[in-house]
Scaffold this motif. Sequence first.
Motif, mmCIF file in Angstrom:
data_model
loop_
_atom_site.group_PDB
_atom_site.id
_atom_site.type_symbol
_atom_site.label_atom_id
_atom_site.label_comp_id
_atom_site.label_asym_id
_atom_site.label_seq_id
_atom_site.Cartn_x
_atom_site.Cartn_y
_atom_site.Cartn_z
ATOM 1 N N ALA A 178 0.859 -1.183 0.000
ATOM 2 C CA ALA A 178 0.000 0.000 0.000
ATOM 3 C C ALA A 178 0.895 1.231 0.000
ATOM 4 C CB ALA A 178 -0.908 0.014 1.224
ATOM 5 N N THR A 179 0.436 2.301 -0.647
ATOM 6 C CA THR A 179 1.232 3.520 -0.746
ATOM 7 C C THR A 179 0.542 4.692 -0.047
ATOM 8 O OG1 THR A 179 0.232 4.215 -2.841
ATOM 9 C CG2 THR A 179 2.168 2.795 -2.981
ATOM 10 N N ALA A 180 1.362 5.557 0.538
ATOM 11 C CA ALA A 180 0.906 6.822 1.122
ATOM 12 C C ALA A 180 1.801 7.900 0.520
ATOM 13 C CB ALA A 180 1.034 6.800 2.636
ATOM 14 N N GLU A 181 1.219 8.743 -0.318
ATOM 15 C CA GLU A 181 2.048 9.670 -1.078
ATOM 16 C C GLU A 181 1.644 11.121 -0.863
ATOM 17 O OE1 GLU A 181 2.976 8.248 -5.145
ATOM 18 O OE2 GLU A 181 1.425 6.750 -4.734
ATOM 19 N N SER A 182 2.646 11.934 -0.560
ATOM 20 C CA SER A 182 2.421 13.364 -0.475
ATOM 21 C C SER A 182 2.945 14.019 -1.749
ATOM 22 C CB SER A 182 3.074 13.943 0.779
ATOM 23 O OG SER A 182 2.698 15.290 0.945
ATOM 24 N N LEU A 183 4.241 14.304 -1.850
ATOM 25 C CA LEU A 183 4.708 15.039 -3.030
ATOM 26 C C LEU A 183 4.524 14.269 -4.332
ATOM 27 C CD1 LEU A 183 8.500 15.326 -3.701
ATOM 28 C CD2 LEU A 183 7.610 13.580 -2.175
ATOM 29 N N THR A 184 4.490 12.939 -4.301
ATOM 30 C CA THR A 184 4.295 12.166 -5.526
ATOM 31 C C THR A 184 2.819 11.981 -5.872
ATOM 32 O OG1 THR A 184 4.572 10.142 -4.229
ATOM 33 C CG2 THR A 184 6.499 10.932 -5.457
ATOM 34 N N ALA A 185 1.930 12.266 -4.945
ATOM 35 C CA ALA A 185 0.481 12.345 -5.178
ATOM 36 C C ALA A 185 -0.108 11.214 -6.023
ATOM 37 C CB ALA A 185 0.127 13.705 -5.805
ATOM 38 N N GLY A 186 0.359 9.992 -5.799
ATOM 39 C CA GLY A 186 -0.206 8.846 -6.502
ATOM 40 C C GLY A 186 0.660 8.267 -7.603
ATOM 41 N N MET A 187 1.810 8.893 -7.886
ATOM 42 C CA MET A 187 2.696 8.394 -8.951
ATOM 43 C C MET A 187 3.188 6.978 -8.681
ATOM 44 S SD MET A 187 5.230 11.636 -9.733
ATOM 45 C CE MET A 187 6.234 10.772 -10.939
ATOM 46 N N VAL A 188 3.523 6.693 -7.422
ATOM 47 C CA VAL A 188 4.081 5.381 -7.088
ATOM 48 C C VAL A 188 3.030 4.294 -7.340
ATOM 49 C CG1 VAL A 188 5.093 3.930 -5.271
ATOM 50 C CG2 VAL A 188 5.700 6.363 -5.415
ATOM 51 N N SER A 189 1.826 4.497 -6.835
ATOM 52 C CA SER A 189 0.784 3.486 -7.071
ATOM 53 C C SER A 189 0.415 3.427 -8.553
ATOM 54 C CB SER A 189 -0.444 3.733 -6.194
ATOM 55 O OG SER A 189 -1.008 4.990 -6.429
ATOM 56 N N ALA A 190 0.436 4.560 -9.246
ATOM 57 C CA ALA A 190 0.089 4.566 -10.674
ATOM 58 C C ALA A 190 1.103 3.780 -11.501
ATOM 59 C CB ALA A 190 -0.008 6.000 -11.192
ATOM 60 N N VAL A 191 2.387 3.955 -11.227
ATOM 61 C CA VAL A 191 3.399 3.239 -12.009
ATOM 62 C C VAL A 191 3.387 1.750 -11.651
ATOM 63 C CG1 VAL A 191 5.474 3.614 -10.602
ATOM 64 C CG2 VAL A 191 5.671 3.534 -13.070
ATOM 65 N N LEU A 192 3.078 1.415 -10.404
ATOM 66 C CA LEU A 192 2.907 -0.002 -10.054
ATOM 67 C C LEU A 192 1.711 -0.579 -10.811
ATOM 68 C CD1 LEU A 192 3.578 0.076 -6.208
ATOM 69 C CD2 LEU A 192 4.968 -1.116 -7.917
ATOM 70 N N ALA A 193 0.610 0.174 -10.847
ATOM 71 C CA ALA A 193 -0.613 -0.295 -11.513
ATOM 72 C C ALA A 193 -0.448 -0.407 -13.029
ATOM 73 C CB ALA A 193 -1.786 0.623 -11.173
ATOM 74 N N ASP A 194 0.525 0.280 -13.602
ATOM 75 C CA ASP A 194 0.817 0.151 -15.034
ATOM 76 C C ASP A 194 1.387 -1.232 -15.362
ATOM 77 O OD1 ASP A 194 0.026 2.676 -15.836
ATOM 78 O OD2 ASP A 194 2.049 3.532 -15.800
ATOM 79 N N THR A 195 1.848 -1.948 -14.337
ATOM 80 C CA THR A 195 2.530 -3.225 -14.517
ATOM 81 C C THR A 195 1.541 -4.389 -14.493
ATOM 82 O OG1 THR A 195 4.413 -2.279 -13.323
ATOM 83 C CG2 THR A 195 4.387 -4.668 -13.594
ATOM 84 N N PRO A 196 1.561 -5.249 -15.518
ATOM 85 C CA PRO A 196 0.707 -6.432 -15.482
ATOM 86 C C PRO A 196 0.998 -7.263 -14.224
ATOM 87 C CG PRO A 196 1.664 -6.160 -17.662
ATOM 88 C CD PRO A 196 2.344 -5.167 -16.767
ATOM 89 N N GLY A 197 -0.059 -7.721 -13.561
ATOM 90 C CA GLY A 197 0.091 -8.500 -12.337
ATOM 91 C C GLY A 197 -0.038 -7.684 -11.070
ATOM 92 N N ALA A 198 -0.081 -6.356 -11.212
ATOM 93 C CA ALA A 198 -0.149 -5.488 -10.029
ATOM 94 C C ALA A 198 -1.370 -5.778 -9.161
ATOM 95 C CB ALA A 198 -0.138 -4.021 -10.443
ATOM 96 N N SER A 199 -2.455 -6.248 -9.778
ATOM 97 C CA SER A 199 -3.663 -6.520 -8.987
ATOM 98 C C SER A 199 -3.434 -7.632 -7.969
ATOM 99 C CB SER A 199 -4.847 -6.863 -9.895
ATOM 100 O OG SER A 199 -4.545 -8.011 -10.661
ATOM 101 N N GLY A 200 -2.381 -8.408 -8.134
ATOM 102 C CA GLY A 200 -2.070 -9.454 -7.173
ATOM 103 C C GLY A 200 -1.270 -8.987 -5.985
ATOM 104 N N MET A 201 -0.832 -7.708 -5.999
ATOM 105 C CA MET A 201 0.001 -7.236 -4.885
ATOM 106 C C MET A 201 -0.335 -5.829 -4.395
ATOM 107 S SD MET A 201 1.988 -4.799 -6.538
ATOM 108 C CE MET A 201 3.464 -4.477 -5.600
ATOM 109 N N LEU A 202 -0.920 -4.993 -5.234
ATOM 110 C CA LEU A 202 -1.195 -3.604 -4.844
ATOM 111 C C LEU A 202 -2.558 -3.503 -4.177
ATOM 112 C CD1 LEU A 202 -0.289 -0.626 -4.900
ATOM 113 C CD2 LEU A 202 -1.372 -0.435 -7.148
ATOM 114 N N GLN A 203 -2.543 -3.196 -2.873
ATOM 115 C CA GLN A 203 -3.793 -3.035 -2.125
ATOM 116 C C GLN A 203 -4.505 -1.738 -2.496
ATOM 117 O OE1 GLN A 203 -4.470 -6.070 -0.948
ATOM 118 N NE2 GLN A 203 -4.923 -5.382 1.114
ATOM 119 N N GLY A 204 -3.716 -0.659 -2.626
ATOM 120 C CA GLY A 204 -4.271 0.653 -2.905
ATOM 121 C C GLY A 204 -3.323 1.719 -2.411
#
Length: 159
Positions: free
Chosen positions: A23-49
């Motif tokens: 899970a990610t908590a982002e201030s200055l990146t405002a969602g970039m980390v979770s977005a780039v993880l979600a761009d990756t096939p298979g992310a639904s198996g590991m990214l909670q939100g």
Amino acid sequence: MTNLHHLAAQAVRQALEVRRTVATAESLTAGMVSAVLADTPGASGMLQGGVAAYQNSVKESVLNVSSDLLARAGSVDSDVAREMAEGVRTLLRADVGISTTGVAGPNGHDGKPVGTVFVGVATAGGSSAFEYAFDGNRAEIRGLACGAALQRLLETLSS
């Protein structure tokens, strides 16, 4: 493939291999980390939100960052990064919480110069934070912070 996407692909693969959720908590990146993880096939198996906690009120009310800490240290601080990572890990019931907080510019913030970034990591074994001093414009600093968070995530999943 960008360096960020390369790091994200490695992190997703590693998380799936070791069966860890993130899970990610982002201030200055405002969602970039979770977005780039979600761009990756298979992310639904590991990214909670993720939580884009740009304002201190969100850090406090959603991620449970101490109001005393925020008042004393400001939002750009290693302990704030740690508490953000711990808070999102608990909130989203993930194995690993990763956070970013920092100053992307163009002006300093809370007495910290532009380019100051903290990445927090939390697991069942505890939490830590890492400080960076990046050079560049606002977009470059945000990109570098995202890369640093992905690198720390990969290291955490590999240990």
